[in-house]
Design a protein around this motif. Sequence first.
Motif, PDB file in Angstrom:
ATOM      1  N   HIS A  62     -38.691 -33.601  -2.496  1.00  0.00           N
ATOM      2  CA  HIS A  62     -37.577 -33.457  -3.435  1.00  0.00           C
ATOM      3  C   HIS A  62     -36.428 -34.440  -3.241  1.00  0.00           C
ATOM      4  O   HIS A  62     -35.291 -34.055  -3.374  1.00  0.00           O
ATOM      5  N   PRO A  63     -36.658 -35.669  -2.828  1.00  0.00           N
ATOM      6  CA  PRO A  63     -35.483 -36.540  -2.760  1.00  0.00           C
ATOM      7  C   PRO A  63     -34.938 -36.731  -4.166  1.00  0.00           C
ATOM      8  O   PRO A  63     -35.692 -36.657  -5.139  1.00  0.00           O
ATOM      9  N   THR A  64     -33.667 -36.953  -4.294  1.00  0.00           N
ATOM     10  CA  THR A  64     -33.104 -36.950  -5.628  1.00  0.00           C
ATOM     11  C   THR A  64     -32.635 -38.324  -6.081  1.00  0.00           C
ATOM     12  O   THR A  64     -32.028 -38.441  -7.103  1.00  0.00           O
ATOM     13  N   SER A  65     -32.877 -39.335  -5.293  1.00  0.00           N
ATOM     14  CA  SER A  65     -32.560 -40.659  -5.808  1.00  0.00           C
ATOM     15  C   SER A  65     -33.743 -41.582  -5.530  1.00  0.00           C
ATOM     16  O   SER A  65     -34.442 -41.419  -4.533  1.00  0.00           O
ATOM     17  N   ASN A 257     -29.574 -30.117  -3.281  1.00  0.00           N
ATOM     18  CA  ASN A 257     -28.510 -29.555  -4.133  1.00  0.00           C
ATOM     19  C   ASN A 257     -27.678 -28.467  -3.484  1.00  0.00           C
ATOM     20  O   ASN A 257     -27.035 -27.692  -4.172  1.00  0.00           O
ATOM     21  N   GLU A 258     -27.698 -28.371  -2.159  1.00  0.00           N
ATOM     22  CA  GLU A 258     -26.925 -27.309  -1.509  1.00  0.00           C
ATOM     23  C   GLU A 258     -26.213 -27.805  -0.251  1.00  0.00           C
ATOM     24  O   GLU A 258     -26.786 -28.534   0.545  1.00  0.00           O
ATOM     25  N   LEU A 259     -24.982 -27.345  -0.107  1.00  0.00           N
ATOM     26  CA  LEU A 259     -24.315 -27.482   1.185  1.00  0.00           C
ATOM     27  C   LEU A 259     -24.563 -26.178   1.926  1.00  0.00           C
ATOM     28  O   LEU A 259     -24.847 -25.156   1.313  1.00  0.00           O
ATOM     29  N   MET A 260     -24.425 -26.227   3.252  1.00  0.00           N
ATOM     30  CA  MET A 260     -24.657 -25.014   4.037  1.00  0.00           C
ATOM     31  C   MET A 260     -23.344 -24.598   4.679  1.00  0.00           C
ATOM     32  O   MET A 260     -22.808 -25.335   5.500  1.00  0.00           O
ATOM     33  N   LEU A 261     -22.850 -23.423   4.307  1.00  0.00           N
ATOM     34  CA  LEU A 261     -21.680 -22.892   5.015  1.00  0.00           C
ATOM     35  C   LEU A 261     -22.242 -22.042   6.149  1.00  0.00           C
ATOM     36  O   LEU A 261     -22.716 -20.926   5.941  1.00  0.00           O
ATOM     37  N   LEU A 262     -22.206 -22.620   7.348  1.00  0.00           N
ATOM     38  CA  LEU A 262     -22.848 -21.961   8.493  1.00  0.00           C
ATOM     39  C   LEU A 262     -21.802 -21.203   9.298  1.00  0.00           C
ATOM     40  O   LEU A 262     -20.800 -21.782   9.746  1.00  0.00           O
ATOM     41  N   VAL A 272     -23.823 -23.159  -0.590  1.00  0.00           N
ATOM     42  CA  VAL A 272     -22.766 -23.596  -1.515  1.00  0.00           C
ATOM     43  C   VAL A 272     -23.399 -24.630  -2.450  1.00  0.00           C
ATOM     44  O   VAL A 272     -23.713 -25.741  -2.027  1.00  0.00           O
ATOM     45  N   PRO A 273     -23.648 -24.242  -3.711  1.00  0.00           N
ATOM     46  CA  PRO A 273     -24.338 -25.169  -4.622  1.00  0.00           C
ATOM     47  C   PRO A 273     -23.562 -26.471  -4.792  1.00  0.00           C
ATOM     48  O   PRO A 273     -22.340 -26.447  -4.891  1.00  0.00           O
ATOM     49  N   PHE A 274     -24.280 -27.583  -4.790  1.00  0.00           N
ATOM     50  CA  PHE A 274     -23.634 -28.879  -5.002  1.00  0.00           C
ATOM     51  C   PHE A 274     -24.562 -29.690  -5.916  1.00  0.00           C
ATOM     52  O   PHE A 274     -25.353 -30.491  -5.466  1.00  0.00           O
ATOM     53  N   ARG A 275     -24.453 -29.377  -7.203  1.00  0.00           N
ATOM     54  CA  ARG A 275     -25.366 -29.978  -8.174  1.00  0.00           C
ATOM     55  C   ARG A 275     -24.696 -31.042  -9.030  1.00  0.00           C
ATOM     56  O   ARG A 275     -25.367 -31.767  -9.750  1.00  0.00           O
ATOM     57  N   ASP A 276     -23.370 -31.086  -8.984  1.00  0.00           N
ATOM     58  CA  ASP A 276     -22.643 -31.960  -9.895  1.00  0.00           C
ATOM     59  C   ASP A 276     -22.964 -33.426  -9.607  1.00  0.00           C
ATOM     60  O   ASP A 276     -22.550 -33.981  -8.587  1.00  0.00           O
ATOM     61  N   GLU A 277     -23.689 -34.031 -10.543  1.00  0.00           N
ATOM     62  CA  GLU A 277     -24.087 -35.422 -10.292  1.00  0.00           C
ATOM     63  C   GLU A 277     -22.962 -36.416 -10.542  1.00  0.00           C
ATOM     64  O   GLU A 277     -23.116 -37.610 -10.320  1.00  0.00           O
ATOM     65  N   ASN A 278     -21.822 -35.900 -11.024  1.00  0.00           N
ATOM     66  CA  ASN A 278     -20.674 -36.799 -11.220  1.00  0.00           C
ATOM     67  C   ASN A 278     -19.902 -37.025  -9.931  1.00  0.00           C
ATOM     68  O   ASN A 278     -18.958 -37.805  -9.894  1.00  0.00           O
ATOM     69  N   ALA A 452     -30.299 -33.133   1.118  1.00  0.00           N
ATOM     70  CA  ALA A 452     -31.749 -33.362   1.224  1.00  0.00           C
ATOM     71  C   ALA A 452     -32.467 -32.151   1.805  1.00  0.00           C
ATOM     72  O   ALA A 452     -31.839 -31.274   2.402  1.00  0.00           O
ATOM     73  N   ILE A 453     -33.762 -32.149   1.667  1.00  0.00           N
ATOM     74  CA  ILE A 453     -34.559 -31.037   2.204  1.00  0.00           C
ATOM     75  C   ILE A 453     -34.704 -31.205   3.722  1.00  0.00           C
ATOM     76  O   ILE A 453     -34.784 -32.325   4.230  1.00  0.00           O
ATOM     77  N   GLY A 454     -34.736 -30.076   4.412  1.00  0.00           N
ATOM     78  CA  GLY A 454     -34.839 -30.079   5.867  1.00  0.00           C
ATOM     79  C   GLY A 454     -36.240 -30.444   6.344  1.00  0.00           C
ATOM     80  O   GLY A 454     -37.096 -30.903   5.572  1.00  0.00           O
TER      81      GLY A 454
END
Length: 465
Positions: A62-65, A257-262, A272-278, A452-454
């Motif tokens: 799932h890389p996004t770029s 697409n996610e940050l992790m609040l650990l 914490v969703p982080f989908r905003d491509e802007n 990125a995916i772990g």
Amino acid sequence: MSAFEFLWTELLSRNVIIYSSFVRRSVSLTAGLNYGSWFLLQFHNSLSVFQTSSGSLTDLSHPTSLPAAEQFIELRQRVETEFQFRFGYVPLVVAAAPGRVNLIGEHVDYNHGFVLPMAIERYVIIAAAPSSNPSQEHATFYSSDMQESIDVPISASSGPTCSGWGRYLEGVIAGFVSRGCNVPPFDAVIGSSVPRGGGLSSSAALEVATATMLEGITGQQLEPLEKAILCQRAEHKFAGMPCGIMDQFSSVFGMPNELMLLDCISQEIQVVPFRDENVSVLITNSNVKHELATGEYAERRRQCESALAELGLLSWRDVTLADLDLARRRLTTDELACGRHVVTEIGRTLDAAKAFANGQWALVGELMYSSHESLQKDFRVSCAELDTLVRIAREIGSEDGVYGSRMTGGGFGGCSVTLVRSGRAKPVRERILMQYENETSVQGSSFTSRPAIGTHLVKRNAHDN
Ligand code: GLA
């Protein structure tokens, strides 16, 4: 024929079934690239890497770029080719684990705080297979980046016999052996796209990739939490670095697409969703690493522990600025300053997580600048080069696309992390690098990354291609 038509014809002619969860949601492919048995498929704005296997496509990473996907594939190919060249046979498993960047929550993972990292699209990849000589009592690792080979003992030892990068591998192998796993002698080749010494957890990525590779070789699966902790222990006991849990957790649990609040007490992750491509995360490497890093890290950790003991409390989460003020005569100046950083940083991290979730970029940016200032003045783990990077970003300002910036990781060199408006990422990046070099005479480097995916196995056995 367009890339899309070509790819689609190709897929149909091979009678390939697409079963990725992503594709089930959207079947309108907009572009694709064919790399032998690998496919990069683009759906709307997202990109996925697939691999053909017995007539189906496996969704791999799932890389996004596009550059990140290409880099991943090239690295994997380099490592596998090197393996065959060095050892003369085909690797049985290929494992990957990413580095991380911490958006905020620095030096609080070992202080009962919260951290907000994401895994980055930079990986350590290890290709391995049991050795053809089963009576051998070690594993042979070859680093394709350092062009060095090392024999690592397979034993339950409690401390390092290897030096340098071999200590991380030895620590993880010892962790597996101590929990009763039967680790056979094996050969391995390592390649990495995580910059070393850049504060992006290249060592955690190496540990976690080693652990995932060992799972593949031994067939013994660890719980993800256990895997992260086993790797942290390797870092403590074998590399002598008393790190917190953030780096290994990020490399194990990273999600697109996610940050992790650990929560570093309960060890639970809130997504914490982080989908905003802007909005893009720009990582700038100062390309300096001051030698005092490990010693100063341990020293800060001791100062935080002694300050907490003096306050008579068990957790920094229970401390307020008023408590610190009341205790100021009993604390040394350094303890007081460290305490101030920890208390304020825990608060900032929780605020930033909320602001991220709500898309309040200006607020996130302000919290990032305050975090940097606190690390610079109170915790004293920044350095002139990092301060320069953050100052340049701040001077560019929000009108020209910069929301906020701070040092990331342990400090004393390494990287800054900057939140930028995606449309401005290129000019911002160019200006930071140019001005940084003019002011410091050091050449920096930078890249952007989506979450990125772990860690994962990208190849499980000789028949999976
Ligand atoms: C290093 C450590 C982490 C964390 C950071 C600072 O990366 O490995 O555990 O403490 O420094 O936030």
